[in-house]
Design a protein around this motif. Structure first.
Motif, PDB file in Angstrom:
ATOM      1  N   ALA A 129      16.653 -18.185   5.815  1.00  0.00           N
ATOM      2  CA  ALA A 129      16.673 -18.603   7.213  1.00  0.00           C
ATOM      3  C   ALA A 129      16.258 -20.065   7.311  1.00  0.00           C
ATOM      4  O   ALA A 129      15.564 -20.582   6.430  1.00  0.00           O
ATOM      5  N   ASN A 130      16.644 -20.728   8.398  1.00  0.00           N
ATOM      6  CA  ASN A 130      16.298 -22.138   8.551  1.00  0.00           C
ATOM      7  C   ASN A 130      14.963 -22.366   9.254  1.00  0.00           C
ATOM      8  O   ASN A 130      14.586 -23.502   9.517  1.00  0.00           O
ATOM      9  N   THR A 131      14.251 -21.294   9.563  1.00  0.00           N
ATOM     10  CA  THR A 131      12.882 -21.360  10.066  1.00  0.00           C
ATOM     11  C   THR A 131      12.063 -20.322   9.312  1.00  0.00           C
ATOM     12  O   THR A 131      12.626 -19.383   8.737  1.00  0.00           O
ATOM     13  N   VAL A 132      10.744 -20.462   9.327  1.00  0.00           N
ATOM     14  CA  VAL A 132       9.896 -19.479   8.640  1.00  0.00           C
ATOM     15  C   VAL A 132       9.921 -18.184   9.439  1.00  0.00           C
ATOM     16  O   VAL A 132       9.588 -18.169  10.618  1.00  0.00           O
ATOM     17  N   GLN A 133      10.343 -17.114   8.787  1.00  0.00           N
ATOM     18  CA  GLN A 133      10.500 -15.839   9.476  1.00  0.00           C
ATOM     19  C   GLN A 133       9.836 -14.668   8.770  1.00  0.00           C
ATOM     20  O   GLN A 133       9.812 -13.575   9.308  1.00  0.00           O
ATOM     21  N   VAL A 134       9.317 -14.855   7.567  1.00  0.00           N
ATOM     22  CA  VAL A 134       8.746 -13.723   6.842  1.00  0.00           C
ATOM     23  C   VAL A 134       7.272 -13.554   7.164  1.00  0.00           C
ATOM     24  O   VAL A 134       6.594 -14.519   7.517  1.00  0.00           O
ATOM     25  N   PRO A 135       6.764 -12.333   7.039  1.00  0.00           N
ATOM     26  CA  PRO A 135       5.343 -12.117   7.275  1.00  0.00           C
ATOM     27  C   PRO A 135       4.507 -12.654   6.123  1.00  0.00           C
ATOM     28  O   PRO A 135       4.973 -12.692   4.981  1.00  0.00           O
ATOM     29  N   PRO A 136       3.286 -13.081   6.414  1.00  0.00           N
ATOM     30  CA  PRO A 136       2.409 -13.504   5.319  1.00  0.00           C
ATOM     31  C   PRO A 136       1.965 -12.286   4.511  1.00  0.00           C
ATOM     32  O   PRO A 136       1.956 -11.168   5.023  1.00  0.00           O
ATOM     33  N   ALA A 137       1.590 -12.539   3.272  1.00  0.00           N
ATOM     34  CA  ALA A 137       1.056 -11.453   2.447  1.00  0.00           C
ATOM     35  C   ALA A 137      -0.254 -10.988   3.065  1.00  0.00           C
ATOM     36  O   ALA A 137      -1.038 -11.803   3.566  1.00  0.00           O
ATOM     37  N   PRO A 138      -0.514  -9.700   3.078  1.00  0.00           N
ATOM     38  CA  PRO A 138      -1.768  -9.195   3.633  1.00  0.00           C
ATOM     39  C   PRO A 138      -2.979  -9.800   2.922  1.00  0.00           C
ATOM     40  O   PRO A 138      -2.919 -10.114   1.736  1.00  0.00           O
ATOM     41  N   SER A 139      -4.045  -9.961   3.653  1.00  0.00           N
ATOM     42  CA  SER A 139      -5.282 -10.522   3.111  1.00  0.00           C
ATOM     43  C   SER A 139      -5.707  -9.767   1.857  1.00  0.00           C
ATOM     44  O   SER A 139      -5.676  -8.541   1.809  1.00  0.00           O
ATOM     45  N   GLY A 140      -6.066 -10.533   0.842  1.00  0.00           N
ATOM     46  CA  GLY A 140      -6.540  -9.925  -0.401  1.00  0.00           C
ATOM     47  C   GLY A 140      -5.431  -9.535  -1.361  1.00  0.00           C
ATOM     48  O   GLY A 140      -5.691  -8.963  -2.404  1.00  0.00           O
ATOM     49  N   THR A 141      -4.171  -9.825  -1.002  1.00  0.00           N
ATOM     50  CA  THR A 141      -3.061  -9.505  -1.896  1.00  0.00           C
ATOM     51  C   THR A 141      -2.334 -10.787  -2.271  1.00  0.00           C
ATOM     52  O   THR A 141      -2.398 -11.784  -1.573  1.00  0.00           O
ATOM     53  N   THR A 142      -1.628 -10.735  -3.372  1.00  0.00           N
ATOM     54  CA  THR A 142      -0.814 -11.859  -3.834  1.00  0.00           C
ATOM     55  C   THR A 142       0.585 -11.333  -4.088  1.00  0.00           C
ATOM     56  O   THR A 142       0.741 -10.309  -4.757  1.00  0.00           O
ATOM     57  N   PRO A 143       1.603 -12.024  -3.561  1.00  0.00           N
ATOM     58  CA  PRO A 143       2.960 -11.540  -3.837  1.00  0.00           C
ATOM     59  C   PRO A 143       3.261 -11.626  -5.326  1.00  0.00           C
ATOM     60  O   PRO A 143       2.748 -12.510  -6.014  1.00  0.00           O
ATOM     61  N   ALA A 144       4.069 -10.705  -5.794  1.00  0.00           N
ATOM     62  CA  ALA A 144       4.437 -10.688  -7.220  1.00  0.00           C
ATOM     63  C   ALA A 144       5.127 -11.988  -7.580  1.00  0.00           C
ATOM     64  O   ALA A 144       6.089 -12.383  -6.948  1.00  0.00           O
ATOM     65  N   MET A 145       4.618 -12.669  -8.598  1.00  0.00           N
ATOM     66  CA  MET A 145       5.211 -13.937  -9.006  1.00  0.00           C
ATOM     67  C   MET A 145       5.812 -13.849 -10.403  1.00  0.00           C
ATOM     68  O   MET A 145       6.212 -14.848 -10.967  1.00  0.00           O
ATOM     69  N   THR A 146       5.871 -12.656 -10.950  1.00  0.00           N
ATOM     70  CA  THR A 146       6.460 -12.490 -12.272  1.00  0.00           C
ATOM     71  C   THR A 146       7.776 -11.727 -12.143  1.00  0.00           C
ATOM     72  O   THR A 146       7.966 -10.954 -11.205  1.00  0.00           O
ATOM     73  N   ILE A 147       8.660 -11.974 -13.059  1.00  0.00           N
ATOM     74  CA  ILE A 147       9.937 -11.283 -13.069  1.00  0.00           C
ATOM     75  C   ILE A 147       9.706  -9.855 -13.553  1.00  0.00           C
ATOM     76  O   ILE A 147       9.045  -9.643 -14.564  1.00  0.00           O
ATOM     77  N   PRO A 148      10.231  -8.854 -12.828  1.00  0.00           N
ATOM     78  CA  PRO A 148      10.067  -7.474 -13.289  1.00  0.00           C
ATOM     79  C   PRO A 148      10.593  -7.316 -14.710  1.00  0.00           C
ATOM     80  O   PRO A 148      11.571  -7.972 -15.095  1.00  0.00           O
ATOM     81  N   PRO A 149       9.971  -6.446 -15.505  1.00  0.00           N
ATOM     82  CA  PRO A 149      10.372  -6.297 -16.910  1.00  0.00           C
ATOM     83  C   PRO A 149      11.836  -5.912 -17.107  1.00  0.00           C
ATOM     84  O   PRO A 149      12.431  -6.244 -18.120  1.00  0.00           O
ATOM     85  N   THR A 150      12.426  -5.236 -16.139  1.00  0.00           N
ATOM     86  CA  THR A 150      13.811  -4.804 -16.284  1.00  0.00           C
ATOM     87  C   THR A 150      14.803  -5.813 -15.711  1.00  0.00           C
ATOM     88  O   THR A 150      16.010  -5.611 -15.808  1.00  0.00           O
ATOM     89  N   ALA A 151      14.307  -6.915 -15.115  1.00  0.00           N
ATOM     90  CA  ALA A 151      15.186  -7.904 -14.480  1.00  0.00           C
ATOM     91  C   ALA A 151      15.582  -9.002 -15.459  1.00  0.00           C
ATOM     92  O   ALA A 151      14.913  -9.248 -16.459  1.00  0.00           O
ATOM     93  N   THR A 152      16.678  -9.679 -15.147  1.00  0.00           N
ATOM     94  CA  THR A 152      17.166 -10.800 -15.946  1.00  0.00           C
ATOM     95  C   THR A 152      16.894 -12.099 -15.195  1.00  0.00           C
ATOM     96  O   THR A 152      17.332 -12.236 -14.047  1.00  0.00           O
ATOM     97  N   GLY A 166       0.810  -1.223   0.000  1.00  0.00           N
ATOM     98  CA  GLY A 166       0.000   0.000   0.000  1.00  0.00           C
ATOM     99  C   GLY A 166       0.839   1.267   0.000  1.00  0.00           C
ATOM    100  O   GLY A 166       0.309   2.364  -0.141  1.00  0.00           O
ATOM    101  N   ILE A 167       2.140   1.108   0.165  1.00  0.00           N
ATOM    102  CA  ILE A 167       3.057   2.255   0.172  1.00  0.00           C
ATOM    103  C   ILE A 167       3.943   2.199  -1.062  1.00  0.00           C
ATOM    104  O   ILE A 167       4.111   3.181  -1.771  1.00  0.00           O
ATOM    105  N   ILE A 168       4.527   1.013  -1.307  1.00  0.00           N
ATOM    106  CA  ILE A 168       5.362   0.790  -2.489  1.00  0.00           C
ATOM    107  C   ILE A 168       4.531   0.001  -3.491  1.00  0.00           C
ATOM    108  O   ILE A 168       3.917  -1.001  -3.128  1.00  0.00           O
ATOM    109  N   ASP A 169       4.508   0.442  -4.734  1.00  0.00           N
ATOM    110  CA  ASP A 169       3.710  -0.275  -5.736  1.00  0.00           C
ATOM    111  C   ASP A 169       4.431  -1.538  -6.198  1.00  0.00           C
ATOM    112  O   ASP A 169       5.599  -1.769  -5.875  1.00  0.00           O
TER     113      ASP A 169
END
Length: 165
Positions: free
Chosen positions: A129-152, A56-59
């Motif tokens: 990390a060797n244990t789960v440490q990241v936050p879940p994606a906020p409800s109603g959102t999906t993490p980006a699963m595509t490679i950014p257009p400028t990435a290799t 909601g802050i970074i697109d």
């Protein structure tokens, strides 16, 4: 009137962070030339985590960073600081082996990675990390699963380099 509108627009990211129920444990102030991956690599935070704690802050394209703006890097109890920067020819097996973890934990800490590990890209920062440490994606959102257009892509042909004939 115009000044009040501009002030309200500039305050919106700060208000969005304050409304969040999660406590930010680390922050970073954006500098000229920053991109999400460079911030992530320099601060040992996965690209996924950086996106989630700033939803909601970074697109999705991460092209709206504001110089001088403070961004959250991790939430209390959900702050992976063990990271790996993806290199050319990497795949999930190579990354997991290098980190001494299994691929299940790699996928759990990096839910943006697709089932074939075909969407990782050079410069992407992954939580290893060797244990789960990241936050879940906020409800109603999906993490980006595509490679950014400028990435290799890390492994553009989807094949291991030593298996080519």
């Amino acid at each position: 009137m115009f000044t009040k509108v501009i002030a309200a627009i500039l305050a919106l990211p700060l208000v969005a962070q304050l409304v969040s129920a999660d406590t930010c444990t680390r922050t970073y102030t954006a500098q000229a030339g920053d991109i999400c991956d460079s911030i992530s690599a320099a601060n040992s935070v996965s690209t996924y985590q950086f996106a989630v704690v700033n939803v909601g802050i970074i697109d999705e394209a991460c092209d709206n960073l504001v110089v001088g703006q403070s961004y959250c890097l991790g939430w209390q109890g959900q702050d992976c600081m063990t990271t790996y920067v993806v290199q050319q020819n990497d795949d999930c097996d190579i990354i997991s082996a290098a980190a001494g973890i299994n691929t299940t934990i790699l996928y759990e800490n990096n839910p943006q990675i697709d089932d074939y590990c075909s969407n990782i890209y050079i410069g992407e920062v992954l939580c290893t990390a060797n244990t789960v440490q990241v936050p879940p994606a906020p409800s109603g959102t999906t993490p980006a699963m595509t490679i950014p257009p400028t990435a290799t892509p890390a492994n553009p042909d989807g094949d291991l380099p030593w298996c080519d004939e």
